[in-house]
Design an enzyme around this catalytic site. Structure first.
Site, PDB file in Angstrom:
ATOM      1  CG  ASP A  96      -2.163   0.679   1.136  1.00  0.00           C
ATOM      2  OD1 ASP A  96      -2.196   1.711   0.447  1.00  0.00           O
ATOM      3  OD2 ASP A  96      -3.163   0.213   1.723  1.00  0.00           O
ATOM      4  CG  ASP A 196      -4.186   6.160   0.727  1.00  0.00           C
ATOM      5  OD1 ASP A 196      -5.051   5.352   1.076  1.00  0.00           O
ATOM      6  OD2 ASP A 196      -4.067   7.297   1.219  1.00  0.00           O
ATOM      7  CD  GLU A 238      -8.646   5.009  -1.375  1.00  0.00           C
ATOM      8  OE1 GLU A 238      -9.492   4.788  -0.508  1.00  0.00           O
ATOM      9  OE2 GLU A 238      -7.658   5.753  -1.165  1.00  0.00           O
ATOM     10  CG  HIS A 312      -8.570  -0.214   5.253  1.00  0.00           C
ATOM     11  ND1 HIS A 312      -8.454  -0.354   3.891  1.00  0.00           N
ATOM     12  CD2 HIS A 312      -8.062   1.003   5.547  1.00  0.00           C
ATOM     13  CE1 HIS A 312      -7.900   0.738   3.392  1.00  0.00           C
ATOM     14  NE2 HIS A 312      -7.651   1.573   4.378  1.00  0.00           N
ATOM     15  CG  ASP A 313     -10.884   3.289   4.249  1.00  0.00           C
ATOM     16  OD1 ASP A 313     -10.265   3.281   5.335  1.00  0.00           O
ATOM     17  OD2 ASP A 313     -10.371   3.648   3.164  1.00  0.00           O
TER      18      ASP A 313
END
Ligand code: TEU
Ligand code: CA
Length: 550
Positions: A96, A196, A238, A312-313
């Site tokens: 990530d 990200d 993302e 995870h969000d």
């Protein structure tokens, strides 16, 4: 065909996966100890959420050193061992990369804020202090995106927490600094990156542009050229602001940018348009079908989709759009079916394959996420009642899906023998890996089958390359589509709701390939029970089934 077109990615949130030294925090050695379970499931890529050095204001998305592993997660040696041990099991690592911002503890930022003449000052986005905020811009985590730095008497920009200052990508050494990081990790043997909030990097503060700045695609192309292009990596951006048209650019088959992006269009459907994710709206299935249809049609031979319900969000999908009570198993499998027969690369977020549910945090003290705390403070100030705030948290809070993984029914779900950093969901006693492994009715074994279909079965080419056609478009409860490839068609029928759907018509030439009830039967038409999903094989195309709603 690129290898990642038949890959299945498993996302690990390291803090909550497996703790090897009983400090209550998951770690790299813990992950290594569980690789055989991932091999069993059949995935072949791990997306590892950030494990770099970080003060953890935003659980690792605030990186203070891209070349160091956070001590709580282990050492660089552990990381090398993870890459090696995963590879031994034909599993690749995807790192990530947070390239939009660093931590305020990063060496670049510490230098930048100490002196306007520092060579690192242009690495970040500053505005002179004129006595008022430079603009009304809000950070994603609420409140002003500007924070005063007394030492230089300037405001710096942070689109997320105060401890996450935004980098200035227009300054060439910043870009080079990030490319060096990527190359360092490529040399270590990692096989992919998840970028990200990549659509924010080319912000243009003079024109108040944050997302999709004019130089975004040139920067991504430059980054690809200088790092991963032609290295056979899997890359995913993302991009909350993506559309199908933008996705085509990002995932152009010429490999000039990414393999694919995360398009969040479907995820945004249950919130009031133009408001925040906390402003809840029930899901409209017709809209969901249309959103997927646009992506499937739009990127067919023109790009590539990622397929995901969770990360995870996001809240747990079975609690969000399934039924996490009496139909937990059925609805978890149904939701997986919808996704896993589409074209794209599926992503499974840890625990999704067990049908793990949202955690209902009763006390504010038990929450851990900075986003939730900021929202609570802001809404209390605005006069919202606490119960309505808690309802939003229980529905959309990020901590919902960040509780420890359920390995078994022992204390703390077998995640740790210490005190976990965040509470365990008490339902681990019944929902856990050990209980599901080898049980043919379990959600886990069903995911295993879905992965097998995509990666190993004779339908693997059809799943990767077949056309997509939505059927029963206007049905409010049924999500149904057909995939066709070289004369073979499979039909996916998923009942999204609690009531039965009866379908009449021609099933005599169809063969049942997969279903989520053990006694599904297609001989006399078809009655889809609550959350029932079935996958049919037919060798003629266009065998469209008539239906009527009960
Ligand atoms: O998320 C980007 C992002 O915009 C999220 O904050 C999102 O709006 C929100 O979580 C929806 O609930 C990425 C990471 O995935 C997230 O964990 C980080 O907090 C964020 O970037 C900042 O790095
Ligand atoms: Ca630990």
């Amino acid at each position: 065909m690129e290898w990642w077109k038949k890959a299945v990615v498993y996302q690990i949130y390291p803090r909550s996966f497996m703790d090897s030294n009983q400090d209550g925090i998951g770690d790299i050695k813990g992950i290594i100890s569980k690789l055989d379970d991932l091999k069993y499931l059949g995935i072949n890529v791990i997306w590892l959420c950030p494990v770099y050095a970080s003060p953890n204001e935003d659980n690792g998305y605030d990186i203070s050193d891209y070349y160091e592993i956070s001590k709580e997660y282990g050492s660089m040696q552990d990381m090398e061992e993870l890459i090696f041990e995963a590879k031994k099991r034909d599993i690749y690592l995807m790192m990530d990369i947070v390239a939009n911002h660093t931590s305020k503890e990063h060496m670049w930022f510490k230098n930048a804020v100490s002196d306007v003449n520092s060579p690192y000052h242009p690495y970040y986005v500053f505005k002179k202090n004129t006595g008022v905020l430079p603009s009304n811009l809000q950070s994603v985590f609420l409140d002003s995106a500007w924070e005063l730095n007394l030492k230089t008497d300037e405001y710096y920009l942070h689109m997320f927490a105060k401890g996450q200052p935004d980098l200035n990508w227009h300054h060439e050494p910043v870009r080079k600094g990030i490319y060096d990081v990527l190359n360092f990790w490529i040399d270590k043997g990692i096989k992919g990156f998840r970028f990200d909030v990549i659509d924010l990097i080319a912000k243009d503060m003079d024109h108040e542009i944050i997302g999709d700045g004019p130089l975004l695609h040139p920067y991504i192309k430059e980054m690809a050229n200088k790092t991963f292009r032609n290295k056979d990596l899997i890359t995913v951006g993302e991009t909350w602001g993506a559309t199908v048209e933008k996705a085509k650019m990002y995932s152009n088959p010429d490999h000039s940018e990414f393999s694919m992006i995360f398009n969040f269009a479907h995820i945004l459907l249950d919130q009031v348009e133009g408001k925040e994710k906390w402003d809840l709206l029930p899901l409209d299935l017709i809209k969901l079908k249309k959103t997927f249809n646009d992506q499937q049609q739009g990127l067919y031979e023109a790009g590539w989709n990622s397929l995901f319900w969770n990360n995870h969000d996001l809240p747990r999908i079975v609690s969000r759009w399934g039924n996490d009570q009496e139909y937990r198993v059925e609805s978890a499998k149904m939701l997986a079916t919808v996704l896993h027969f589409m074209q794209g690369t599926p992503y499974i977020y840890q625990g999704e394959e067990l049908g793990m549910t949202n955690m209902k945090f009763e006390h504010l003290d038990d929450l851990r996420d900075i986003e939730s705390f900021n929202m609570i403070n802001q809404r209390l100030k605005l006069g919202y009642a606490l119960p309505s705030i808690m309802k939003s948290i229980h529905t959309k809070g990020r901590d919902n899906a960040r509780t420890p993984y359920h390995w078994n029914n022992q204390e703390y779900a077998g995640f740790t023998e210490g005190e976990p950093w965040i509470k365990c969901n008490p339902n681990y006693a019944s929902i856990n890996l050990e209980a599901q492994k080898g049980n043919p009715e379990s959600v886990l074994e069903y995911y295993k089958t879905l992965i097998w279909f995509r990666r190993e079965s004779i339908y693997s080419d059809l799943i990767a390359s077949g056309t997509f056609k939505l059927i029963h478009d206007d049905h409010p409860d049924l999500f149904a589509y057909q995939r066709s490839y070289q004369g073979t068609t499979i039909t996916v029928l998923c009942n999204f709701h609690n009531s039965s759907i009866s379908l009449t018509g021609l099933f005599k030439d169809e063969k049942l390939l997969l279903s989520n009830y053990s006694d599904s039967n297609i001989t006399h038409g078809l009655n889809l029970r609550p959350y029932e999903s079935i996958v049919l094989l037919s060798n003629q195309q266009n065998n469209v089934i008539e239906n009527q709603k009960k």
